[in-house]
Design a protein around this motif. Structure first.
Motif, PDB file in Angstrom:
ATOM      1  N   LEU A 392     -38.703 -22.114   8.770  1.00 52.05           N
ATOM      2  CA  LEU A 392     -37.333 -21.930   9.310  1.00 52.05           C
ATOM      3  C   LEU A 392     -36.415 -23.294   9.368  1.00 52.05           C
ATOM      4  N   TRP A 393     -37.198 -24.042  10.145  1.00 47.73           N
ATOM      5  CA  TRP A 393     -36.358 -25.359  10.447  1.00 47.73           C
ATOM      6  C   TRP A 393     -36.075 -25.970   9.402  1.00 47.73           C
ATOM      7  N   ALA A 394     -36.853 -26.047   7.991  1.00 44.35           N
ATOM      8  CA  ALA A 394     -36.493 -26.765   6.731  1.00 44.35           C
ATOM      9  C   ALA A 394     -35.238 -26.011   6.347  1.00 44.35           C
ATOM     10  N   LEU A 395     -35.136 -24.544   6.469  1.00 40.11           N
ATOM     11  CA  LEU A 395     -34.161 -23.916   5.730  1.00 40.11           C
ATOM     12  C   LEU A 395     -33.009 -24.007   6.289  1.00 40.11           C
ATOM     13  N   VAL A 396     -32.828 -24.189   7.679  1.00 43.29           N
ATOM     14  CA  VAL A 396     -31.895 -24.598   8.443  1.00 43.29           C
ATOM     15  C   VAL A 396     -31.099 -25.875   8.241  1.00 43.29           C
TER      16      VAL A 396
END
Ligand code: GLC
Length: 476
Positions: A392-396
């Motif tokens: 998720l952090w990478a998508l954000v």
């Protein structure tokens, strides 16, 4: 309520509890997962689930620690990251002294366990892939180590640590492994199956995108970290700068797939000899899988999963594409088009839990041949098309880097409440990530830290840059 929780609550005024409660729960998990060595925190365990299917989930994995480290750095707890970096380097040096293991590459460990003993008698038990399930080589560990060193330097300004002889030697050592002459004509890095986050047989041997994006990030970071005036660094700096340019040009050109390129491949001539060949890698049009023609959205594109002689893996690997956006391996236009794929194929790539690790799943005969009939990697599960909240952090970060704030927010809103309610599982199953993974651990640290980081990035879009996660300079 912590400062982050309060700030995040302001972001979602009508959804306070949707963010604040998951954040507090995630922070409790992070604190509980801390690993201590000689009384100091030096890492986090992968999972706190006592019933985890494999013993090493109680280890501190280098790659799993990365989002924990980013959280610690943003929270002003940089000393944990510094101690981790030093300890992992010491463990790597220990390996050289281990008898009987001389054939192992001198890489950073995949993971380590600290057996706490009476005062001062803590023992370290590393795994360099020599104990790992399937004996997979953790090529990504050394790259994440360099990226973490850069994040630490960027965030704390502790240049003394980075310039110490020990850290300079470590960066040189890592580059020497990556830049060594080999039997290859590509600027990409050739690695064995399962040498990164996907650490099982999944047909990802060769030149997987995730490793190339990390390699690109490592070269860029090393160019910043190595002292230019130190004569010991001269050769490696020169080679790194050249390789960075070649790698970037090559991936942007040859890994790129959009409708125009798909049309070209569909009509490629084959068996062409010579430098100017339009089909340099001799990709056969017959190898285009049926799904890709329908799935590839109009006016968008992405970097394919793998590329080699006569071989293009058309699968969409999320982490590789997101890292290419975050670290600048993809150019500006490509980055926008990659994020378009996430927008236009939301149900496939995000669905009920961000983010699908790879799309589509391999089924039937292909699954049998490529995974070796791996029951953990059945279609739409685990690495074979499962959904992984740790991404998720990478998508954000990628969404914010390309001005897609709404997409970033939507993904975090989908994830938070469900993750907390479900007990922070490791992964989800099904085409849209609707079911908790059949063999997933609960209380998985990077599922929690991925969410904390996402909330921090949404709260302060300059946070990724504070960790050195920038596209800047990538066009050089
Ligand atoms: C699994 C994942 C790997 C992760 C490890 C610990 O093996 O594939 O990426 O590092 O679990 O969580």
């Amino acid at each position: 309520m912590s400062g982050v929780a309060a700030a995040a609550a302001d972001l979602y005024p009508d959804r306070r509890t949707h963010v604040t409660e998951p954040l507090s729960s995630a922070y409790r998990l992070l604190e509980a997962s801390l690993v201590y060595y000689r009384g100091r925190p030096v890492g986090t365990v992968a999972s706190l689930d006592a019933r985890a299917p494999a013993e090493n989930y109680a280890d501190c994995f280098v790659r799993d620690f990365v989002p924990s480290a980013f959280v610690f750095l943003l929270d002003g707890r940089g000393e944990i990251v510094r101690d981790f970096l030093s300890l992992v380097l010491r463990i790597r040096d220990m390996q050289e002294e281990m008898e009987g293991h001389h054939a192992l590459p001198r890489v950073m460990p995949a993971s380590f366990r600290v057996m706490n003993g009476p005062e001062g008698a803590d023992e370290l038990h590393p795994d360099f892939g020599d104990r790992a399930i399937g004996r997979v080589a953790p090529v990504d560990s050394m790259m994440w180590w360099v990226l973490l060193l850069r994040a630490y330097a960027q965030r704390t300004g502790d240049l003394g640590f980075v310039r110490s002889a020990e850290m300079q030697r470590a960066v040189r050592m890592i580059l020497n492994i990556c830049l060594r002459d080999r039997f290859e004509i590509f600027p990409t890095l050739l690695v064995p199956d399962g040498s990164f986050m996907i650490d099982r047989r999944m047909g990802v041997y060769g030149h997987p995108l995730e490793i190339q994006a990390l390699f690109h990030g490592t070269l860029r970071a090393a160019l910043e970290l190595l002292e230019p005036n130190d004569p010991d660094n001269a050769t490696v700096l020169d080679l790194s700068a050249k390789r960075l340019k070649q790698l970037t040009d090559y991936v942007r050109e040859y890994y790129w797939l959009d409708l125009a390129r798909l049309n070209a491949i569909h009509r490629y001539r084959t068996e062409l000899f010579g430098r100017e060949s339009e089909n340099a890698l001799n990709i056969y049009p017959e190898s285009i899988p049926d799904w890709v023609t329908d799935w590839l959205p109009e006016d968008s594109g992405y970097l394919v999963g793998n590329l080699g002689p006569g071989r293009m893996d058309f699968r969409f690997f999320s982490f590789g594409n997101l890292l290419a956006v975050i670290l600048g391996l993809a150019d500006d236009m490509q980055s926008q088009l990659i994020m378009d794929v996430f927008e236009k194929r939301w149900n496939d790539l995000v669905g009920m839990m961000p983010v699908k690790i790879c799309y589509p799943a391999m089924e039937g005969r292909e699954w049998r041949l490529m995974t070796g009939s791996d029951p953990k990697n059945i279609p739409w599960s685990y690495h074979n098309g499962g959904n992984w909240p740790c991404l998720l952090w990478a998508l954000v970060a990628a969404a914010l880097a390309t001005g897609r704030d709404a997409l970033a927010r939507r993904a975090a809103e989908v994830a938070g409440p469900r993750l907390m309610r479900d007990g922070w599982p490791e992964y989800y199953d099904g085409r849209n990530g609707r079911l908790i993974g059949r063999r997933a651990n609960f209380h998985q640290a990077w599922s929690a830290t991925g969410f904390i980081l996402a909330a921090k990035f949404l709260d302060d879009p300059s946070a990724p840059a504070l960790l050195g996660l920038t596209r800047n300079g990538a066009e050089a």
